[in-house]
Design a protein around this motif. Structure first.
Motif, PDB file in Angstrom:
ATOM      1  N   HIS A  13     -35.063   9.203  -7.010  1.00  0.00           N
ATOM      2  CA  HIS A  13     -33.698   9.679  -7.277  1.00  0.00           C
ATOM      3  C   HIS A  13     -32.679   8.861  -6.492  1.00  0.00           C
ATOM      4  CE1 HIS A  13     -30.288  12.271  -8.000  1.00  0.00           C
ATOM      5  NE2 HIS A  13     -30.112  12.379  -6.693  1.00  0.00           N
ATOM      6  N   LEU A  14     -32.998   8.530  -5.272  1.00  0.00           N
ATOM      7  CA  LEU A  14     -32.096   7.741  -4.438  1.00  0.00           C
ATOM      8  C   LEU A  14     -31.916   6.334  -5.021  1.00  0.00           C
ATOM      9  CD1 LEU A  14     -30.580   8.607  -1.914  1.00  0.00           C
ATOM     10  CD2 LEU A  14     -32.357   7.512  -0.528  1.00  0.00           C
ATOM     11  N   ILE A  15     -32.998   5.786  -5.545  1.00  0.00           N
ATOM     12  CA  ILE A  15     -32.919   4.470  -6.189  1.00  0.00           C
ATOM     13  C   ILE A  15     -32.016   4.538  -7.417  1.00  0.00           C
ATOM     14  CG2 ILE A  15     -34.221   2.673  -7.388  1.00  0.00           C
ATOM     15  CD1 ILE A  15     -34.722   2.675  -4.419  1.00  0.00           C
ATOM     16  N   LEU A  34     -24.668  10.189 -13.969  1.00  0.00           N
ATOM     17  CA  LEU A  34     -25.878  10.820 -13.434  1.00  0.00           C
ATOM     18  C   LEU A  34     -25.926  12.327 -13.704  1.00  0.00           C
ATOM     19  CD1 LEU A  34     -25.906   8.969 -10.011  1.00  0.00           C
ATOM     20  CD2 LEU A  34     -27.694   8.770 -11.751  1.00  0.00           C
ATOM     21  N   GLY A  35     -24.803  12.902 -14.132  1.00  0.00           N
ATOM     22  CA  GLY A  35     -24.748  14.339 -14.325  1.00  0.00           C
ATOM     23  C   GLY A  35     -24.772  15.089 -13.007  1.00  0.00           C
ATOM     24  N   MET A  36     -24.152  14.498 -11.975  1.00  0.00           N
ATOM     25  CA  MET A  36     -24.130  15.098 -10.642  1.00  0.00           C
ATOM     26  C   MET A  36     -22.686  15.397 -10.236  1.00  0.00           C
ATOM     27  SD  MET A  36     -26.826  12.518  -8.721  1.00  0.00           S
ATOM     28  CE  MET A  36     -26.485  13.228  -7.088  1.00  0.00           C
ATOM     29  N   TYR A  37     -22.540  16.241  -9.222  1.00  0.00           N
ATOM     30  CA  TYR A  37     -21.221  16.447  -8.635  1.00  0.00           C
ATOM     31  C   TYR A  37     -20.894  15.262  -7.726  1.00  0.00           C
ATOM     32  CZ  TYR A  37     -21.404  21.262 -10.305  1.00  0.00           C
ATOM     33  OH  TYR A  37     -21.485  22.382 -11.096  1.00  0.00           O
ATOM     34  N   GLN A  38     -19.604  14.906  -7.670  1.00  0.00           N
ATOM     35  CA  GLN A  38     -19.203  13.734  -6.901  1.00  0.00           C
ATOM     36  C   GLN A  38     -19.575  13.829  -5.416  1.00  0.00           C
ATOM     37  OE1 GLN A  38     -15.373  12.125  -7.943  1.00  0.00           O
ATOM     38  NE2 GLN A  38     -15.058  11.235  -5.924  1.00  0.00           N
ATOM     39  N   PRO A  39     -19.419  14.986  -4.756  1.00  0.00           N
ATOM     40  CA  PRO A  39     -19.825  15.070  -3.334  1.00  0.00           C
ATOM     41  C   PRO A  39     -21.311  14.767  -3.126  1.00  0.00           C
ATOM     42  CG  PRO A  39     -18.387  16.896  -3.896  1.00  0.00           C
ATOM     43  CD  PRO A  39     -18.734  16.220  -5.192  1.00  0.00           C
ATOM     44  N   SER A  42     -21.655  11.045  -3.224  1.00  0.00           N
ATOM     45  CA  SER A  42     -21.108  10.498  -1.978  1.00  0.00           C
ATOM     46  C   SER A  42     -22.097  10.682  -0.829  1.00  0.00           C
ATOM     47  CB  SER A  42     -19.780  11.171  -1.640  1.00  0.00           C
ATOM     48  OG  SER A  42     -18.801  10.895  -2.629  1.00  0.00           O
ATOM     49  N   ALA A  43     -22.754  11.842  -0.791  1.00  0.00           N
ATOM     50  CA  ALA A  43     -23.735  12.101   0.261  1.00  0.00           C
ATOM     51  C   ALA A  43     -24.937  11.163   0.119  1.00  0.00           C
ATOM     52  CB  ALA A  43     -24.185  13.559   0.204  1.00  0.00           C
ATOM     53  N   ALA A  44     -25.360  10.943  -1.112  1.00  0.00           N
ATOM     54  CA  ALA A  44     -26.488  10.030  -1.338  1.00  0.00           C
ATOM     55  C   ALA A  44     -26.106   8.607  -0.954  1.00  0.00           C
ATOM     56  CB  ALA A  44     -26.918  10.094  -2.802  1.00  0.00           C
ATOM     57  N   LEU A  45     -24.871   8.215  -1.282  1.00  0.00           N
ATOM     58  CA  LEU A  45     -24.414   6.869  -0.920  1.00  0.00           C
ATOM     59  C   LEU A  45     -24.365   6.706   0.602  1.00  0.00           C
ATOM     60  CD1 LEU A  45     -23.310   4.099  -1.657  1.00  0.00           C
ATOM     61  CD2 LEU A  45     -21.036   5.126  -1.879  1.00  0.00           C
ATOM     62  N   LYS A  46     -23.920   7.763   1.296  1.00  0.00           N
ATOM     63  CA  LYS A  46     -23.904   7.703   2.761  1.00  0.00           C
ATOM     64  C   LYS A  46     -25.311   7.490   3.308  1.00  0.00           C
ATOM     65  CE  LYS A  46     -22.652  10.384   6.869  1.00  0.00           C
ATOM     66  NZ  LYS A  46     -22.129  11.682   7.390  1.00  0.00           N
ATOM     67  N   ARG A  47     -26.271   8.200   2.738  1.00  0.00           N
ATOM     68  CA  ARG A  47     -27.663   8.044   3.171  1.00  0.00           C
ATOM     69  C   ARG A  47     -28.183   6.640   2.893  1.00  0.00           C
ATOM     70  NH1 ARG A  47     -32.645  11.365   0.499  1.00  0.00           N
ATOM     71  NH2 ARG A  47     -34.336  10.516   1.788  1.00  0.00           N
ATOM     72  N   ILE A  80     -37.335  -1.273 -10.458  1.00  0.00           N
ATOM     73  CA  ILE A  80     -38.089  -0.114  -9.971  1.00  0.00           C
ATOM     74  C   ILE A  80     -37.960   1.059 -10.947  1.00  0.00           C
ATOM     75  CG2 ILE A  80     -38.150   1.674  -8.170  1.00  0.00           C
ATOM     76  CD1 ILE A  80     -37.319  -0.554  -6.181  1.00  0.00           C
ATOM     77  N   LEU A  81     -36.754   1.304 -11.435  1.00  0.00           N
ATOM     78  CA  LEU A  81     -36.526   2.422 -12.350  1.00  0.00           C
ATOM     79  C   LEU A  81     -37.254   2.220 -13.673  1.00  0.00           C
ATOM     80  CD1 LEU A  81     -32.725   3.000 -11.688  1.00  0.00           C
ATOM     81  CD2 LEU A  81     -34.617   4.489 -10.983  1.00  0.00           C
ATOM     82  N   ARG A  82     -37.195   0.989 -14.191  1.00  0.00           N
ATOM     83  CA  ARG A  82     -37.884   0.722 -15.453  1.00  0.00           C
ATOM     84  C   ARG A  82     -39.396   0.816 -15.265  1.00  0.00           C
ATOM     85  NH1 ARG A  82     -35.870   1.824 -20.133  1.00  0.00           N
ATOM     86  NH2 ARG A  82     -37.158   0.395 -21.323  1.00  0.00           N
ATOM     87  N   ALA A  83     -39.869   0.296 -14.149  1.00  0.00           N
ATOM     88  CA  ALA A  83     -41.318   0.333 -13.880  1.00  0.00           C
ATOM     89  C   ALA A  83     -41.802   1.773 -13.786  1.00  0.00           C
ATOM     90  CB  ALA A  83     -41.628  -0.420 -12.588  1.00  0.00           C
ATOM     91  N   ALA A  84     -40.998   2.626 -13.156  1.00  0.00           N
ATOM     92  CA  ALA A  84     -41.389   4.035 -13.042  1.00  0.00           C
ATOM     93  C   ALA A  84     -41.429   4.698 -14.406  1.00  0.00           C
ATOM     94  CB  ALA A  84     -40.392   4.768 -12.127  1.00  0.00           C
ATOM     95  N   GLU A  85     -40.445   4.378 -15.257  1.00  0.00           N
ATOM     96  CA  GLU A  85     -40.418   4.954 -16.600  1.00  0.00           C
ATOM     97  C   GLU A  85     -41.635   4.525 -17.404  1.00  0.00           C
ATOM     98  OE1 GLU A  85     -37.589   4.142 -20.342  1.00  0.00           O
ATOM     99  OE2 GLU A  85     -36.563   5.101 -18.666  1.00  0.00           O
TER     100      GLU A  85
END
Length: 314
Positions: A13-15, A34-39, A42-47, A80-85
């Motif tokens: 998910h982080l990737i 991504l269908g996510m809330y912006q905060p 932002s939190a994932a980007l900080k990580r 990585i994402l395509r390989a996982a799919e």
């Protein structure tokens, strides 16, 4: 040991957030995609910034741009994402009726106005749970990079010389003709080469800066140049412009026949033979080695081929 500890903090998910933020160059647009809330984005980007030890995305004027480190992460994250799919989809065996794959197709509407609607219809009829993303071939699109990075599964169009490091499937060839309004003087008088060159032409906006398109590339090889007075990035709108003006559209016969009243179309336009001989327009689908062996990608390419074949027989 430190590398292993870092790796343990990274999940798929982080990737996905990383790749989406870097390609969208916007936290808000990434959140929508991504269908996510912006905060949460932002939190994932900080990580991600903490893990990378780099800002990854920085402000530049009114927008944002990836840092050098961020740019270097775009292609690996896509891989990585395509390989996982592929890993999980193809490992189970590809089943269209149950797949939840996202199929990404880049194409212009100049192939045939019925092509994309029928392609989407066939895909959804056979794979009802899948998602479909249709992307344009626009002036700012780099289809080769999009294929390599996993943003697109297949690109459909016509090129005089397709990239030789991509896989290619020929769809069909078509004669070059002209589309004009029923009131165009050439309908009554006909035209010769000079009259055709001097007429007012409309052409699609180039797919990338400096691109001429197959019509103008051929004219240039003959030392000729036509009088282009209008350009439009939306090919599907051009026949309507032709019908209401003295503009000339030069393209494939199959495309023109969809609009001509003489062939069941709804516009007051006529198809005229071009006084200059052109090689056939050849339409292809292109794909990257990355998806060449994927069962789901093979299925998608078969759908493209079957729709193109069916339209050609009409």
């Amino acid at each position: 040991m430190r590398d292993q500890a870092l790796f343990d903090k990274i999940d798929l998910h982080l990737i996905r957030v990383l790749h989406t933020v870097l390609t969208e160059r916007s936290v808000s647009r990434a959140a929508i995609r991504l269908g996510m809330y912006q905060p949460a984005v932002s939190a994932a980007l900080k990580r991600l910034r903490e893990l990378a030890g780099d800002p990854l995305l920085v402000r530049s004027g009114p927008g944002m741009v990836p840092t050098d480190a961020g740019l270097r992460m775009i292609e690996p994250s896509a891989s990585i994402l395509r390989a996982a799919e592929v890993l999980f989809t193809d490992a189970r065996g590809f089943e269209p009726q149950t797949t939840r794959n996202t199929f990404r197709v880049a194409a212009s509407d100049y192939l045939d106005p019925l092509f994309l609607p029928q392609l989407v219809s066939q895909i959804k009829a056979q794979a009802p749970l899948c998602h479909i993303e249709i992307q344009p071939l626009s002036a700012d699109s780099d289809y080769h990079a999009h294929l390599a990075q996993g943003d697109v599964d297949v690109v459909i169009g016509n090129w005089a010389q397709p990239s030789d490091d991509l896989h290619m499937g020929r769809l069909f060839g078509d004669d070059v003709v002209c589309l004009v309004s029923k009131g165009h003087p050439a309908v009554r008088r006909g035209w010769d080469q000079q009259a055709w060159l001097e007429a007012e032409h409309i052409a699609p906006t180039p797919t990338h800066p400096g691109a001429k398109g197959v019509i103008d590339e051929h004219l240039e090889s003959l030392g000729l140049r036509r009088n282009i007075t209008a350009r439009c990035p939306h090919f599907g709108l051009i026949p309507g412009m032709v019908a209401a003006s003295l503009l000339v559209l030069t393209t494939g016969r199959q495309y023109c026949e969809r609009y001509s009243e003489d062939h069941g179309g709804r516009l007051p336009v006529k198809i005229l033979e071009c006084p200059i001989e052109f090689p056939k327009l050849v339409y292809y689908q292109l794909w990257h080695e990355r998806t060449h062996a994927s069962n789901s990608a093979k299925w998608l390419r078969e759908r493209v081929k079957s729709v193109a074949s069916a339209l050609r027989k009409e």
